[in-house]
Motif scaffolding. Sequence first.
Motif, PDB file in Angstrom:
ATOM      1  N   LEU A   8       0.819  -1.217   0.000  1.00 50.78           N
ATOM      2  CA  LEU A   8       0.000   0.000   0.000  1.00 50.78           C
ATOM      3  C   LEU A   8       0.850   1.263   0.000  1.00 50.78           C
ATOM      4  O   LEU A   8       0.438   2.307  -0.497  1.00 50.78           O
ATOM      5  CB  LEU A   8      -0.923   0.013   1.229  1.00 50.78           C
ATOM      6  N   ASP A   9       2.021   1.196   0.603  1.00 47.89           N
ATOM      7  CA  ASP A   9       2.880   2.384   0.706  1.00 47.89           C
ATOM      8  C   ASP A   9       4.316   1.920   0.885  1.00 47.89           C
ATOM      9  O   ASP A   9       4.579   1.010   1.675  1.00 47.89           O
ATOM     10  CB  ASP A   9       2.453   3.237   1.911  1.00 47.89           C
ATOM     11  N   ILE A  10       5.223   2.508   0.133  1.00 50.85           N
ATOM     12  CA  ILE A  10       6.643   2.191   0.272  1.00 50.85           C
ATOM     13  C   ILE A  10       7.430   3.500   0.258  1.00 50.85           C
ATOM     14  O   ILE A  10       7.292   4.295  -0.679  1.00 50.85           O
ATOM     15  CB  ILE A  10       7.144   1.288  -0.886  1.00 50.85           C
ATOM     16  N   ARG A  70      12.698   3.655   4.760  1.00 48.53           N
ATOM     17  CA  ARG A  70      11.963   4.194   5.904  1.00 48.53           C
ATOM     18  C   ARG A  70      10.703   3.432   6.274  1.00 48.53           C
ATOM     19  O   ARG A  70      10.414   3.244   7.448  1.00 48.53           O
ATOM     20  CB  ARG A  70      11.568   5.661   5.640  1.00 48.53           C
ATOM     21  N   ARG A  71       9.908   3.020   5.254  1.00 42.97           N
ATOM     22  CA  ARG A  71       8.576   2.529   5.604  1.00 42.97           C
ATOM     23  C   ARG A  71       8.012   1.604   4.538  1.00 42.97           C
ATOM     24  O   ARG A  71       8.188   1.857   3.342  1.00 42.97           O
ATOM     25  CB  ARG A  71       7.650   3.737   5.762  1.00 42.97           C
ATOM     26  N   VAL A 131       4.116  -0.364   4.011  1.00 37.30           N
ATOM     27  CA  VAL A 131       2.777  -0.718   4.500  1.00 37.30           C
ATOM     28  C   VAL A 131       2.185  -1.719   3.518  1.00 37.30           C
ATOM     29  O   VAL A 131       2.234  -1.496   2.301  1.00 37.30           O
ATOM     30  CB  VAL A 131       1.850   0.511   4.621  1.00 37.30           C
ATOM     31  N   MET A 136      -3.280  -5.750   8.026  1.00 39.11           N
ATOM     32  CA  MET A 136      -2.446  -4.704   7.443  1.00 39.11           C
ATOM     33  C   MET A 136      -1.214  -4.590   8.330  1.00 39.11           C
ATOM     34  O   MET A 136      -1.324  -4.610   9.559  1.00 39.11           O
ATOM     35  CB  MET A 136      -3.197  -3.375   7.402  1.00 39.11           C
ATOM     36  N   THR A 174       2.587  -2.534   9.058  1.00 41.53           N
ATOM     37  CA  THR A 174       3.456  -1.383   8.816  1.00 41.53           C
ATOM     38  C   THR A 174       4.840  -1.707   9.342  1.00 41.53           C
ATOM     39  O   THR A 174       4.983  -2.133  10.496  1.00 41.53           O
ATOM     40  CB  THR A 174       2.942  -0.142   9.585  1.00 41.53           C
ATOM     41  N   GLU A 182       8.266   0.196  10.128  1.00 42.02           N
ATOM     42  CA  GLU A 182       8.914   1.509  10.209  1.00 42.02           C
ATOM     43  C   GLU A 182      10.385   1.296  10.553  1.00 42.02           C
ATOM     44  O   GLU A 182      10.698   0.561  11.498  1.00 42.02           O
ATOM     45  CB  GLU A 182       8.264   2.371  11.286  1.00 42.02           C
ATOM     46  N   LEU A 201      13.654   3.271  11.764  1.00 42.52           N
ATOM     47  CA  LEU A 201      14.094   4.541  12.342  1.00 42.52           C
ATOM     48  C   LEU A 201      15.596   4.471  12.581  1.00 42.52           C
ATOM     49  O   LEU A 201      16.087   3.515  13.187  1.00 42.52           O
ATOM     50  CB  LEU A 201      13.369   4.787  13.667  1.00 42.52           C
ATOM     51  N   ARG A 241      16.282   1.019  14.480  1.00 43.94           N
ATOM     52  CA  ARG A 241      15.174   0.626  15.343  1.00 43.94           C
ATOM     53  C   ARG A 241      13.999   0.334  14.408  1.00 43.94           C
ATOM     54  O   ARG A 241      13.564   1.210  13.664  1.00 43.94           O
ATOM     55  CB  ARG A 241      14.853   1.785  16.291  1.00 43.94           C
ATOM     56  N   ILE A 283      10.071  -0.913  13.947  1.00 41.62           N
ATOM     57  CA  ILE A 283       8.791  -1.146  14.620  1.00 41.62           C
ATOM     58  C   ILE A 283       7.846  -1.796  13.614  1.00 41.62           C
ATOM     59  O   ILE A 283       7.533  -1.209  12.572  1.00 41.62           O
ATOM     60  CB  ILE A 283       8.191   0.155  15.172  1.00 41.62           C
ATOM     61  N   THR A 297       4.167  -3.175  13.053  1.00 42.88           N
ATOM     62  CA  THR A 297       2.816  -3.066  13.609  1.00 42.88           C
ATOM     63  C   THR A 297       1.855  -3.806  12.690  1.00 42.88           C
ATOM     64  O   THR A 297       1.718  -3.438  11.524  1.00 42.88           O
ATOM     65  CB  THR A 297       2.386  -1.587  13.718  1.00 42.88           C
ATOM     66  N   GLY A 338       9.672   9.925  18.646  1.00 36.42           N
ATOM     67  CA  GLY A 338      10.803   9.079  18.277  1.00 36.42           C
ATOM     68  C   GLY A 338      11.101   9.012  16.798  1.00 36.42           C
ATOM     69  O   GLY A 338      11.689   8.041  16.332  1.00 36.42           O
ATOM     70  N   GLY A 339      10.689  10.031  16.039  1.00 31.94           N
ATOM     71  CA  GLY A 339      10.991  10.037  14.616  1.00 31.94           C
ATOM     72  C   GLY A 339      10.056   9.171  13.781  1.00 31.94           C
ATOM     73  O   GLY A 339      10.263   8.993  12.591  1.00 31.94           O
ATOM     74  N   ARG A 340       9.007   8.643  14.399  1.00 29.28           N
ATOM     75  CA  ARG A 340       8.069   7.798  13.658  1.00 29.28           C
ATOM     76  C   ARG A 340       7.277   8.636  12.663  1.00 29.28           C
ATOM     77  O   ARG A 340       7.140   9.855  12.817  1.00 29.28           O
ATOM     78  CB  ARG A 340       7.114   7.082  14.623  1.00 29.28           C
ATOM     79  N   THR A 341       6.744   7.994  11.630  1.00 30.09           N
ATOM     80  CA  THR A 341       6.006   8.717  10.597  1.00 30.09           C
ATOM     81  C   THR A 341       4.584   8.174  10.441  1.00 30.09           C
ATOM     82  O   THR A 341       3.861   8.581   9.549  1.00 30.09           O
ATOM     83  CB  THR A 341       6.724   8.592   9.242  1.00 30.09           C
ATOM     84  N   HIS A 401      -0.987   4.796  14.344  1.00 27.64           N
ATOM     85  CA  HIS A 401      -1.982   3.725  14.187  1.00 27.64           C
ATOM     86  C   HIS A 401      -3.155   3.948  15.135  1.00 27.64           C
ATOM     87  O   HIS A 401      -2.967   4.309  16.289  1.00 27.64           O
ATOM     88  CB  HIS A 401      -1.339   2.362  14.489  1.00 27.64           C
ATOM     89  N   THR A 435      -6.001   2.724   0.452  1.00 27.30           N
ATOM     90  CA  THR A 435      -5.273   3.951   0.763  1.00 27.30           C
ATOM     91  C   THR A 435      -6.092   5.175   0.392  1.00 27.30           C
ATOM     92  O   THR A 435      -6.997   5.120  -0.438  1.00 27.30           O
ATOM     93  CB  THR A 435      -3.944   4.023  -0.026  1.00 27.30           C
ATOM     94  N   ARG A 485       0.180  10.029  -0.622  1.00 28.26           N
ATOM     95  CA  ARG A 485      -0.604   9.078   0.169  1.00 28.26           C
ATOM     96  C   ARG A 485      -0.673   9.585   1.598  1.00 28.26           C
ATOM     97  O   ARG A 485       0.357   9.880   2.211  1.00 28.26           O
ATOM     98  CB  ARG A 485       0.043   7.691   0.146  1.00 28.26           C
ATOM     99  N   ALA A 517      -3.426   4.675   5.120  1.00 25.43           N
ATOM    100  CA  ALA A 517      -3.751   3.320   4.671  1.00 25.43           C
ATOM    101  C   ALA A 517      -4.618   2.727   5.758  1.00 25.43           C
ATOM    102  O   ALA A 517      -4.458   3.064   6.935  1.00 25.43           O
ATOM    103  CB  ALA A 517      -2.480   2.499   4.485  1.00 25.43           C
ATOM    104  N   MET A 563      -7.458  -0.779   6.962  1.00 28.81           N
ATOM    105  CA  MET A 563      -8.260  -1.970   6.713  1.00 28.81           C
ATOM    106  C   MET A 563      -9.558  -1.788   7.482  1.00 28.81           C
ATOM    107  O   MET A 563      -9.543  -1.346   8.634  1.00 28.81           O
ATOM    108  CB  MET A 563      -7.520  -3.224   7.189  1.00 28.81           C
ATOM    109  N   LEU A 578      -0.439   8.571   7.803  1.00 25.80           N
ATOM    110  CA  LEU A 578       0.940   8.721   7.328  1.00 25.80           C
ATOM    111  C   LEU A 578       1.418  10.170   7.387  1.00 25.80           C
ATOM    112  O   LEU A 578       0.745  11.082   6.883  1.00 25.80           O
ATOM    113  CB  LEU A 578       1.040   8.216   5.887  1.00 25.80           C
TER     114      LEU A 578
END
Lengths: 162, 162
Positions: free
Chosen positions: A84-86, A90-91, A93, A109, A111, A113, A115, A122, A124, A126, B8-11, B14, B97, B104, B107, B109, B132
Amino acid sequence: MTVNDFPGGRTVRHDTIVIERRFDATPARVFAAWADPAARARRSSPGTGRGIAADQHDFRVGGREVSRFGPAGEPVYRAETTYLDIVPDRRIVMAGTMTEGETRISASMATVELLTTGDDTRMIYTEQAAFLDGRDVLENRVRGWGENLDKLDAELRRECEP
Amino acid sequence: MTVNDFPGGRTVRHDTIVIERRFDATPARVFAAWADPAARARRSSPGTGRGIAADQHDFRVGGREVSRFGPAGEPVYRAETTYLDIVPDRRIVMAGTMTEGETRISASMATVELLTTGDDTRMIYTEQAAFLDGRDVLENRVRGWGENLDKLDAELRRECEP
């Protein structure tokens, strides 16, 4: 677990799985390990008694992947995934379903991430899951991903050896 | 909200949205209202100032839908949806999405469960979302679905009038 375990006649159990890991590798290297179908197949190949066969790979937004796995010679499970998302390095989905034989047992779904924390990463993971009709359970999913990420970690370490 | 609001820099943020409604109609009628693209278009047509144009409809497992919406004459949003699981009169699971212009913004479900309570229907809508880069927010999604389900309720009531 059967349908009767869902309260009020419901047939779906929703859960969110969060797994956090640190890898001794840059986000670019970790991303490459996720993006490369050959690397994914190595991680999933026998050793846990679960063979995997990739029927289709298409790592791009809107791209679809199909893989089959299960005990050796008995690939009863089929995973279908759509990206769904690239965002490179970095990420990622993705969403898809798990089917056992002819029966869909879950949809989810996920995700990923990545970091940066300097030289290492790091990660994550999900996963927002819908377990259908009591045929798939959270514990299996968490254990499966734990094993997969252990292998990813080992693979990233091996790449660094002289 | 900006990326900097993510810790923490997450993008990605959820969230899980659960909306429950009772409709004075059988699950079969409520399911038909979800399955029929014309009925969906009626619910989403102007009246809230949001026009909708459906580019593609394919209500089957693996089928893909694309629709555009936004202020009249300015369809800046594009929703792409793939159906993951369909059990007639009981359940729909879909993922997709939302894009604003070329970006985007989320995303997600979504699971629609239709539970019979005799002659009427208890519907549970569960959306497991990934917002996102701070470009889409939970509150908009909850408000949008609230309006949409109000219209579904009104439509089901109208169908019953002599």
